[in-house]
Design a protein around this motif. Structure first.
Motif, PDB file in Angstrom:
ATOM      1  N   ALA A 185      48.889  31.415  45.941  1.00  0.00           N
ATOM      2  CA  ALA A 185      49.726  32.558  45.898  1.00  0.00           C
ATOM      3  C   ALA A 185      49.257  33.269  47.280  1.00  0.00           C
ATOM      4  N   ARG A 186      48.070  33.582  47.761  1.00  0.00           N
ATOM      5  CA  ARG A 186      47.671  34.295  48.772  1.00  0.00           C
ATOM      6  C   ARG A 186      48.159  33.500  49.986  1.00  0.00           C
ATOM      7  N   SER A 187      48.168  32.244  50.030  1.00  0.00           N
ATOM      8  CA  SER A 187      48.505  31.360  51.173  1.00  0.00           C
ATOM      9  C   SER A 187      50.064  31.534  51.241  1.00  0.00           C
ATOM     10  N   LEU A 188      50.686  31.895  50.167  1.00  0.00           N
ATOM     11  CA  LEU A 188      52.226  32.020  50.382  1.00  0.00           C
ATOM     12  C   LEU A 188      52.524  33.403  50.832  1.00  0.00           C
ATOM     13  N   GLY A 189      51.542  34.336  51.073  1.00  0.00           N
ATOM     14  CA  GLY A 189      51.779  35.540  51.282  1.00  0.00           C
ATOM     15  C   GLY A 189      51.669  36.710  50.156  1.00  0.00           C
ATOM     16  N   LEU A 190      51.427  36.292  49.091  1.00  0.00           N
ATOM     17  CA  LEU A 190      51.567  37.201  48.086  1.00  0.00           C
ATOM     18  C   LEU A 190      50.043  37.890  47.946  1.00  0.00           C
ATOM     19  N   VAL A 191      50.110  39.051  47.496  1.00  0.00           N
ATOM     20  CA  VAL A 191      49.007  39.935  47.424  1.00  0.00           C
ATOM     21  C   VAL A 191      48.714  40.436  45.867  1.00  0.00           C
ATOM     22  N   PRO A 192      48.093  39.342  45.108  1.00  0.00           N
ATOM     23  CA  PRO A 192      48.504  39.707  43.729  1.00  0.00           C
ATOM     24  C   PRO A 192      47.580  41.164  43.258  1.00  0.00           C
ATOM     25  N   GLN A 193      46.582  41.519  44.075  1.00  0.00           N
ATOM     26  CA  GLN A 193      45.989  42.815  43.389  1.00  0.00           C
ATOM     27  C   GLN A 193      46.933  43.959  43.683  1.00  0.00           C
ATOM     28  N   GLN A 194      47.880  43.724  44.610  1.00  0.00           N
ATOM     29  CA  GLN A 194      48.855  44.909  44.807  1.00  0.00           C
ATOM     30  C   GLN A 194      50.201  44.719  44.281  1.00  0.00           C
ATOM     31  N   ASP A 195      50.252  43.701  43.370  1.00  0.00           N
ATOM     32  CA  ASP A 195      51.693  43.409  42.762  1.00  0.00           C
ATOM     33  C   ASP A 195      51.888  44.450  41.453  1.00  0.00           C
ATOM     34  N   PRO A 196      52.827  45.247  41.603  1.00  0.00           N
ATOM     35  CA  PRO A 196      53.082  46.115  40.515  1.00  0.00           C
ATOM     36  C   PRO A 196      53.324  45.447  39.140  1.00  0.00           C
ATOM     37  N   HIS A 197      53.938  44.264  39.380  1.00  0.00           N
ATOM     38  CA  HIS A 197      54.654  43.621  38.196  1.00  0.00           C
ATOM     39  C   HIS A 197      53.599  42.723  37.447  1.00  0.00           C
ATOM     40  N   LEU A 198      52.308  42.834  37.913  1.00  0.00           N
ATOM     41  CA  LEU A 198      51.132  42.342  37.178  1.00  0.00           C
ATOM     42  C   LEU A 198      50.479  43.196  36.305  1.00  0.00           C
ATOM     43  N   ARG A 199      50.744  43.308  35.119  1.00  0.00           N
ATOM     44  CA  ARG A 199      50.214  44.219  34.218  1.00  0.00           C
ATOM     45  C   ARG A 199      48.700  44.125  33.730  1.00  0.00           C
ATOM     46  N   THR A 200      48.355  42.745  33.596  1.00  0.00           N
ATOM     47  CA  THR A 200      47.015  42.655  33.387  1.00  0.00           C
ATOM     48  C   THR A 200      45.980  42.630  34.386  1.00  0.00           C
ATOM     49  N   PRO A 201      44.804  43.168  34.256  1.00  0.00           N
ATOM     50  CA  PRO A 201      43.924  43.216  35.153  1.00  0.00           C
ATOM     51  C   PRO A 201      43.483  41.711  35.692  1.00  0.00           C
ATOM     52  N   ALA A 202      42.905  41.555  36.858  1.00  0.00           N
ATOM     53  CA  ALA A 202      42.186  40.186  37.308  1.00  0.00           C
ATOM     54  C   ALA A 202      41.142  40.033  36.456  1.00  0.00           C
ATOM     55  N   ILE A 203      41.126  38.744  36.278  1.00  0.00           N
ATOM     56  CA  ILE A 203      39.865  38.081  35.303  1.00  0.00           C
ATOM     57  C   ILE A 203      38.892  37.550  36.293  1.00  0.00           C
ATOM     58  N   MET A 204      37.615  38.130  36.241  1.00  0.00           N
ATOM     59  CA  MET A 204      36.634  37.862  37.196  1.00  0.00           C
ATOM     60  C   MET A 204      35.793  36.894  36.713  1.00  0.00           C
ATOM     61  N   PRO A 205      35.669  35.656  37.428  1.00  0.00           N
ATOM     62  CA  PRO A 205      34.821  34.582  37.013  1.00  0.00           C
ATOM     63  C   PRO A 205      33.316  35.054  36.992  1.00  0.00           C
ATOM     64  N   THR A 206      32.499  33.826  36.234  1.00  0.00           N
ATOM     65  CA  THR A 206      31.356  34.160  36.195  1.00  0.00           C
ATOM     66  C   THR A 206      30.504  32.978  36.928  1.00  0.00           C
ATOM     67  N   ARG A 207      29.773  33.335  37.800  1.00  0.00           N
ATOM     68  CA  ARG A 207      29.056  32.258  38.536  1.00  0.00           C
ATOM     69  C   ARG A 207      27.931  31.579  37.719  1.00  0.00           C
ATOM     70  N   MET A 208      27.578  30.362  37.908  1.00  0.00           N
ATOM     71  CA  MET A 208      26.526  29.846  37.374  1.00  0.00           C
ATOM     72  C   MET A 208      25.123  30.245  38.197  1.00  0.00           C
ATOM     73  N   GLY A 209      24.068  30.419  37.257  1.00  0.00           N
ATOM     74  CA  GLY A 209      22.753  30.808  37.901  1.00  0.00           C
ATOM     75  C   GLY A 209      21.789  30.313  36.911  1.00  0.00           C
ATOM     76  N   MET A 210      20.624  30.957  37.274  1.00  0.00           N
ATOM     77  CA  MET A 210      19.455  30.515  36.278  1.00  0.00           C
ATOM     78  C   MET A 210      19.669  30.665  34.920  1.00  0.00           C
ATOM     79  N   GLN A 211      20.657  31.691  34.424  1.00  0.00           N
ATOM     80  CA  GLN A 211      20.807  31.882  33.022  1.00  0.00           C
ATOM     81  C   GLN A 211      21.524  30.692  32.486  1.00  0.00           C
ATOM     82  N   SER A 212      22.615  30.018  33.367  1.00  0.00           N
ATOM     83  CA  SER A 212      23.014  28.880  32.843  1.00  0.00           C
ATOM     84  C   SER A 212      22.106  27.754  32.806  1.00  0.00           C
ATOM     85  N   LEU A 213      21.333  27.415  33.643  1.00  0.00           N
ATOM     86  CA  LEU A 213      20.398  26.415  33.624  1.00  0.00           C
ATOM     87  C   LEU A 213      19.276  26.527  32.478  1.00  0.00           C
TER      88      LEU A 213
END
Length: 391
Positions: free
Chosen positions: A210-238
């Motif tokens: 979407a960003r490569s096509l010129g879209l800016v999801p964080q500024q799109d008023p039609h997106l009603r649900t907030p962004a889902i932030m991923p979780t990085r693997m770290g020492m806790q995962s290991l």
């Protein structure tokens, strides 16, 4: 990986600024639910070079990649898709990094590779998968977890290594060029096969597209649900994977005995492993199966109107022979149960002062098409005999 002193070994398999590095790094991009659902519900993939069934002669060939995003239908080639999803740079499309990428590897080679890292006895040929816990090298288990949360992401079955996982891990560990864009497109195209209430994955790469096509999801008023932030693997995962242990030199990968893991180099060549033949498909020519019913015995012609059954329907020496003891025992048991139910129902009706239920007429199968009046005398006689038995 730096804290457990495994960074140099990881970089041998995942060089910086390589397609594999971008695949795992972009997996930490935020996901927007509306964009992901719209993308997966409209995504189609026609691999280049494969035949496509056209709706009518002369119809235009469908695009290799098509999808709808932000209400706009888009189409592109697989090469453009590879660049827009961030896996390849534009200058890499004409190089062997992209053009020589493997799309498929023969299954005997993959199972032979599994024998190297885990043992062929731990591969379930019927289900085409094996448990990751049998993989001896902790780093290989960690890399499988990266694959199972990115290009072959799924929910709660990451303890299994599927054939798809094994293909990607084979390319990764043996540093074979892999068609990652092709694999990601196939993963998106299979989204409609998932369960109705199943989790959807791959939203990070949809955001990159979407960003490569010129879209800016964080500024799109039609997106009603907030962004889902991923979780990085770290020492806790290991620690949760139970592949590391704290030693005097610090946390390190551990072996099955609890000691510090020592790297074992992969063999340059290995023997492919073919799945075992199905015993049901093997018919020995020199030793034909035994005829348990014995040789067929000539029988006199049956009476007219008697029902005919092939020999394989009822076991016995010949048609009309004695029933098998197992069949006889089952019939006797069913007869006892039916009698018990009839007596129980009769006792209940007597206690409640209800009249007895009339017995149904007995009908022979070969007489069921005869006129009704021909049955009346026989039915009355059978009913009288049944009443005498009950008395």
């Amino acid at each position: 990986m730096e804290e457990i002193a495994e960074t140099p070994r990881v970089r041998r398999f995942i060089p910086i600024d390589s397609p594999w590095h971008r695949l795992f790094d972009l997996a930490h991009t935020p996901t927007y639910r509306e964009l992901l659902v719209e993308f997966l519900s409209s995504f189609t993939f026609h691999p280049p070079g494969e035949p496509v069934q056209l709706p009518y002669p002369g119809a235009p060939h469908p695009p290799e990649i098509s999808f709808r995003l932000a209400g706009v239908m888009r189409s592109m080639t697989l090469a453009e898709f590879a660049v827009r999803c961030g896996l390849y740079m534009q200058e890499e499309i004409e190089t062997k990094i992209y053009t020589a990428g493997l799309v498929v590897v023969e299954k005997p080679i993959l199972v032979g590779f599994w024998q190297v890292i885990a043992g062929a006895n731990h591969w379930e040929h019927e289900k085409s998968k094996g448990r990751v816990s049998f993989v001896t090298d902790p780093l290989y288990r960690y890399l499988h977890h990266l694959l199972a949360t990115s290009i072959s992401a799924r929910g709660y079955s990451r303890e299994w290594c599927t054939t798809t996982d094994l293909f990607f891990q084979y390319c990764l560990l043996y540093r074979r060029p892999c068609a990652l864009a092709h694999g990601l497109a196939q993963y998106f195209a299979s989204g409609h096969h998932r369960q109705e209430r199943g989790f959807l994955y791959g939203g990070a790469y949809v955001t990159v597209i979407a960003r490569s096509l010129g879209l800016v999801p964080q500024q799109d008023p039609h997106l009603r649900t907030p962004a889902i932030m991923p979780t990085r693997m770290g020492m806790q995962s290991l620690w949760g994977m139970r592949v590391i242990r704290r030693f005097p030199v610090g946390p390190r990968f551990k072996n099955r005995d609890g000691g510090v893991w020592r790297e074992e180099a992969l063999p340059e060549h290995f023997v492919p492993v073919h799945p075992p033949a199905d015993p049901a498909d093997v018919v020995p020519v020199e030793d034909p199966p035994e005829d348990l019913d014995g040789a067929a015995v000539p029988q006199p012609p049956p009476p007219a109107g008697a029902p005919q059954f092939p020999r394989h329907v009822i076991r016995g020496g010949a048609p009309g022979g004695a029933l098998h003891p197992d069949v006889r025992a089952r019939l006797d048991r069913l007869d006892d149960l039916v009698g018990w139910l009839v007596r129980a129902e009769q006792d209940r009706r007597e206690r409640e002062g209800l009249p007895p239920i009339p017995l149904p007429p007995v009908r022979a199968p070969h007489q069921q098409h005869h006129p009704q009046q021909q049955h009346q005398p026989q039915q009355q006689q059978d009913q009288d005999s049944d009443s005498d038995l009950d008395a």
